[in-house]
Design an enzyme around this catalytic site. Sequence first.
Site, PDB file in Angstrom:
ATOM      1  N   THR A  28      -3.755 -15.805  16.328  1.00  0.00           N
ATOM      2  CA  THR A  28      -3.838 -16.961  15.419  1.00  0.00           C
ATOM      3  C   THR A  28      -2.994 -16.693  14.178  1.00  0.00           C
ATOM      4  OG1 THR A  28      -5.659 -16.106  14.118  1.00  0.00           O
ATOM      5  CG2 THR A  28      -6.239 -17.244  16.154  1.00  0.00           C
TER       6      THR A  28
ATOM      7  N   ILE B  81      -3.257  -6.259  11.467  1.00  0.00           N
ATOM      8  CA  ILE B  81      -2.595  -6.331  12.771  1.00  0.00           C
ATOM      9  C   ILE B  81      -2.575  -7.780  13.244  1.00  0.00           C
ATOM     10  CG2 ILE B  81      -2.633  -5.529  15.166  1.00  0.00           C
ATOM     11  CD1 ILE B  81      -4.031  -2.987  14.151  1.00  0.00           C
TER      12      ILE B  81
ATOM     13  N   HIS C 232      -4.233 -16.289  11.338  1.00  0.00           N
ATOM     14  CA  HIS C 232      -5.088 -15.578  10.380  1.00  0.00           C
ATOM     15  C   HIS C 232      -4.319 -14.429   9.732  1.00  0.00           C
ATOM     16  CE1 HIS C 232      -9.016 -14.716   8.720  1.00  0.00           C
ATOM     17  NE2 HIS C 232      -8.905 -13.445   9.052  1.00  0.00           N
TER      18      HIS C 232
ATOM     19  N   PHE D 148      -8.025  -8.121   2.582  1.00  0.00           N
ATOM     20  CA  PHE D 148      -8.034  -9.264   1.670  1.00  0.00           C
ATOM     21  C   PHE D 148      -8.833  -8.977   0.399  1.00  0.00           C
ATOM     22  CE2 PHE D 148      -8.994 -13.657   0.355  1.00  0.00           C
ATOM     23  CZ  PHE D 148      -7.736 -14.233   0.496  1.00  0.00           C
TER      24      PHE D 148
ATOM     25  N   PHE E  26     -11.800  -2.559   7.589  1.00  0.00           N
ATOM     26  CA  PHE E  26     -11.265  -3.243   8.779  1.00  0.00           C
ATOM     27  C   PHE E  26     -10.157  -2.361   9.380  1.00  0.00           C
ATOM     28  CE2 PHE E  26      -9.628  -6.536  11.428  1.00  0.00           C
ATOM     29  CZ  PHE E  26     -10.542  -7.580  11.444  1.00  0.00           C
TER      30      PHE E  26
HETATM   31  N1  INI Z   1      -8.507  -7.429   7.522  1.00  0.00           N
HETATM   32  C1  INI Z   1      -7.712  -6.360   7.665  1.00  0.00           C
HETATM   33  O1  INI Z   1      -7.727  -5.440   6.826  1.00  0.00           O
HETATM   34  N2  INI Z   1      -6.864  -6.287   8.738  1.00  0.00           N
HETATM   35  C2  INI Z   1      -6.800  -7.265   9.675  1.00  0.00           C
HETATM   36  O2  INI Z   1      -6.022  -7.113  10.650  1.00  0.00           O
HETATM   37  C3  INI Z   1      -7.629  -8.396   9.536  1.00  0.00           C
HETATM   38  N3  INI Z   1      -7.593  -9.452  10.518  1.00  0.00           N
HETATM   39  O3  INI Z   1      -6.764  -9.418  11.423  1.00  0.00           O
HETATM   40  O4  INI Z   1      -8.395 -10.386  10.475  1.00  0.00           O
HETATM   41  C4  INI Z   1      -8.506  -8.452   8.416  1.00  0.00           C
HETATM   42  N4  INI Z   1      -9.329  -9.496   8.244  1.00  0.00           N
HETATM   43  C5  INI Z   1     -10.443  -9.482   7.336  1.00  0.00           C
HETATM   44  C6  INI Z   1     -10.058  -9.873   5.899  1.00  0.00           C
HETATM   45  O5  INI Z   1      -9.304  -8.851   5.279  1.00  0.00           O
HETATM   46  C7  INI Z   1     -11.299 -10.119   5.038  1.00  0.00           C
HETATM   47  O6  INI Z   1     -12.074  -8.958   4.976  1.00  0.00           O
HETATM   48  C8  INI Z   1     -12.178 -11.262   5.556  1.00  0.00           C
HETATM   49  O7  INI Z   1     -11.409 -12.421   5.821  1.00  0.00           O
HETATM   50  C9  INI Z   1     -13.263 -11.605   4.518  1.00  0.00           C
HETATM   51  O8  INI Z   1     -12.671 -12.111   3.320  1.00  0.00           O
END
Ligand code: INI
Length: 154
Positions: free
Chosen positions: A85, A81, A87, A56, A21
């Site tokens: 929301t 980033i 999130h 995550f 990501f």
């Molecule tokens: N993951 C990131 O590494 N950076 C982010 O900014 C981000 N946002 O903003 O949503 C992000 N989301 C995905 C998360 O890490 C998981 O891969 C996903 O929720 C699946 O569990």
Amino acid sequence: MIYEGDFSSPVGRFALVAARFNGFVVEQLVTGATDALARHGVAADRIDLARVPGSFEIPLVAQKLAQSGKYAAVICLGCIIRGDTDHYDHVAGGTTSGIAQAALATGVPVIFGVLTCDTLEQAIHRAGAKAGNKGFEAAVAAIEMVNLLAQLPK
Ligand code: INI
């Protein structure tokens, strides 16, 4: 007695765990970490890289790698980033505490090289543009911790 890790060339292998990501930014962190390790005498053949979907997912893979006993340290690289929301708060909170738990559960340095930024511009600045490279800094912290742990009483 003062325990203090130096930056001499460390022994052992190192693992990088990198999120896909915001991959455009994270690749610069991977480059920075690899560069710091190489410049401290850790060549590419002592570095393994695991890729995960997002930040995550970093803690689980980091903990598995740390548990394997194969690595002197695990360096976690991601870029979170803030959006519109809440999130961000959940991803950043889970990633941060998960990485800390992985270190405490295994006794292996699991280093936090995850950018948490309000904007993409800030992230770019911290990934090798105007404000250093968080991946490079994380690798230097890993080296210091490996050398520090080697000094601590068994
Ligand atoms: N993951 C990131 O590494 N950076 C982010 O900014 C981000 N946002 O903003 O949503 C992000 N989301 C995905 C998360 O890490 C998981 O891969 C996903 O929720 C699946 O569990």
